[in-house]
Design a protein around this motif. Structure first.
Motif, PDB file in Angstrom:
ATOM      1  N   GLU A  17       0.835  -1.204   0.000  1.00  0.00           N
ATOM      2  CA  GLU A  17       0.000   0.000   0.000  1.00  0.00           C
ATOM      3  C   GLU A  17       0.868   1.251   0.000  1.00  0.00           C
ATOM      4  O   GLU A  17       0.380   2.352  -0.175  1.00  0.00           O
ATOM      5  CB  GLU A  17      -0.886   0.016   1.249  1.00  0.00           C
ATOM      6  CG  GLU A  17      -1.844  -1.151   1.312  1.00  0.00           C
ATOM      7  CD  GLU A  17      -2.603  -1.207   2.646  1.00  0.00           C
ATOM      8  OE1 GLU A  17      -3.630  -1.899   2.673  1.00  0.00           O
ATOM      9  OE2 GLU A  17      -2.176  -0.590   3.629  1.00  0.00           O
ATOM     10  N   LYS A  18       2.167   1.055   0.258  1.00  0.00           N
ATOM     11  CA  LYS A  18       3.059   2.211   0.393  1.00  0.00           C
ATOM     12  C   LYS A  18       3.514   2.715  -0.964  1.00  0.00           C
ATOM     13  O   LYS A  18       3.552   1.970  -1.932  1.00  0.00           O
ATOM     14  CB  LYS A  18       4.296   1.825   1.199  1.00  0.00           C
ATOM     15  CG  LYS A  18       4.006   1.496   2.639  1.00  0.00           C
ATOM     16  CD  LYS A  18       5.301   1.130   3.341  1.00  0.00           C
ATOM     17  CE  LYS A  18       5.036   0.809   4.805  1.00  0.00           C
ATOM     18  NZ  LYS A  18       6.184   0.119   5.384  1.00  0.00           N
ATOM     19  N   CYS A  19       3.915   3.985  -0.983  1.00  0.00           N
ATOM     20  CA  CYS A  19       4.463   4.548  -2.205  1.00  0.00           C
ATOM     21  C   CYS A  19       5.506   5.585  -1.829  1.00  0.00           C
ATOM     22  O   CYS A  19       5.408   6.217  -0.779  1.00  0.00           O
ATOM     23  CB  CYS A  19       3.361   5.187  -3.047  1.00  0.00           C
ATOM     24  SG  CYS A  19       3.988   5.723  -4.651  1.00  0.00           S
ATOM     25  N   GLY A  31      -0.030   0.717  -4.304  1.00  0.00           N
ATOM     26  CA  GLY A  31       1.199   1.410  -3.991  1.00  0.00           C
ATOM     27  C   GLY A  31       2.227   1.373  -5.118  1.00  0.00           C
ATOM     28  O   GLY A  31       1.909   1.371  -6.271  1.00  0.00           O
ATOM     29  N   ILE A  39      -4.555   4.412  -4.137  1.00  0.00           N
ATOM     30  CA  ILE A  39      -3.318   3.871  -3.576  1.00  0.00           C
ATOM     31  C   ILE A  39      -3.559   2.543  -2.873  1.00  0.00           C
ATOM     32  O   ILE A  39      -2.713   1.658  -2.862  1.00  0.00           O
ATOM     33  CB  ILE A  39      -2.677   4.892  -2.578  1.00  0.00           C
ATOM     34  CG1 ILE A  39      -1.332   4.400  -2.035  1.00  0.00           C
ATOM     35  CG2 ILE A  39      -3.581   5.208  -1.401  1.00  0.00           C
ATOM     36  CD1 ILE A  39      -0.149   4.705  -2.880  1.00  0.00           C
TER      37      ILE A  39
END
Length: 346
Positions: free
Chosen positions: A41-43, A90, A344
């Motif tokens: 889920e991170k970016c 992400g 996202i």
């Protein structure tokens, strides 16, 4: 098909072809052979149309699928007829085991295409290893060719890294390298011609994507530039633009300026949806199956996996979700009112 039917061997093949899995066929006869798996889920960017400005509440790591769970699910889907898997986020390339995941997917028999959609920041560094592991196709997100505007849109630096990544992908023989450009009125619709020009000497497929509503991205109808409007603008400069043939399940309408190495495409999710030929399913990083990008119904494959569901039970659960897939999404005005995850988290 007619050619096949008329030849003896062709007739035999049609009659004895393995039927496409009933579990991945919905009640409208759509066969889902394309699976998108989110790895995180991170970016490392904060693009305006994707992530709400205040950020998102990330799931604890224990709630995300492990590499092993991803491979287990991938095997299951491929066994039922999926032949293309795209890794998304992400930003998938910030997941430390991404090269290993590609390598494991590459070993699955029957999987023809392993693709990745990336913002390109880590691409130059990782691409040689990803290619060696078996990555076949790349989509790189880039919404502007102006470095200062890039920083404004993504709220971070990194324009030159992305450009370097695009060139690296063409050098390593990826054909075409797809470049995803979300077009937003008042932000980058004045760059359409620059992007078309970008395809002159490089084997790119620049894909202009209509701006779509997601939770937290402050969508409004006025920001959306429709495909027809984009096409008009481009045709004024290149009246000789020619339409290219496309596959039935393609989401893109493709065109080419004669003698340019690359091409352009339009993804018209808002003005002319392509629900009737949709062949894709999505698994979110926390293990939920989404049968429609714009639908808010989800089913947790992770929970079933972790509670020891058998392969047969998992297939039944997936089949039931695919069977509930609606004929089409709600239309752009309704989607913008609907509760869904921010992009996202999809």
């Amino acid at each position: 098909l007619q050619e096949l039917q008329s030849s003896g061997r062709g007739r035999f093949l049609l009659e004895h072809a393995a039927p496409f899995s009933a579990f991945l066929t919905d009640s409208f006869g759509r066969q889902h052979n394309y699976l998108r798996i989110s790895l995180t889920e991170k970016c490392n960017l904060r693009c305006q149309y994707c992530m709400p400005e205040e950020g998102v509440r990330l799931s604890p790591k224990s709630e995300l699928l492990t590499a092993q769970e991803i491979i287990t699910l991938a095997r299951l889907f491929v066994k039922e007829g999926v032949d293309k898997i795209r890794l998304t986020g992400g930003e998938p390339l910030i997941r430390p085991d991404v090269v290993d995941i590609v390598g494991q997917l590459h070993k699955i028999e029957g999987l023809k295409t392993i693709a990745v959609t990336t913002n390109g920041i880590n691409l130059t560094r990782l691409l040689p290893r990803l290619k060696e592991a078996g990555l076949n196709a790349i989509n790189i997100s880039l919404d502007t060719l102006v470095p200062a505007k890039f920083e404004f849109i993504v709220r971070r630096k990194g324009f030159h890294k992305v450009m370097e990544g695009i060139h690296k992908a063409t050098e390593l023989g990826y054909r075409p390298v797809k470049v995803n450009c979300v077009v937003m009125r008042g932000l980058n619709e004045d760059e359409l011609l620059g992007f078309v020009d970008f395809t002159k000497d490089l084997p790119l497929d620049v894909r202009f994507i209509e701006y779509m509503p997601f939770d937290g991205n402050k969508w409004n109808f006025k920001k959306m530039v429709s495909y027809k409007e984009m096409l008009d603008t481009i045709k004024q400069r290149w009246p000789e633009l020619e339409k290219l043939p496309c596959e039935a399940s393609s989401t893109a309408k493709s065109y080419k300026v004669p003698n340019f190495q690359g091409q352009i495409s339009f993804i018209t999710s808002m003005s002319e949806h392509f629900c009737s030929s949709c062949n894709r399913l999505r698994i979110t990083a926390d293990g939920n199956l989404k049968v429609c990008l714009f639908g808010n119904s989800e089913v947790s494959l992770r929970d079933h996996l972790r509670s020891g569901a058998s392969e047969e039970e998992l297939i039944q659960i997936i089949g039931a979700a695919v069977g509930r897939k609606k004929k089409q999404h709600a239309g752009m005005f309704n989607i913008s009112q609907m509760k869904n995850r921010p992009m996202i988290l999809i």
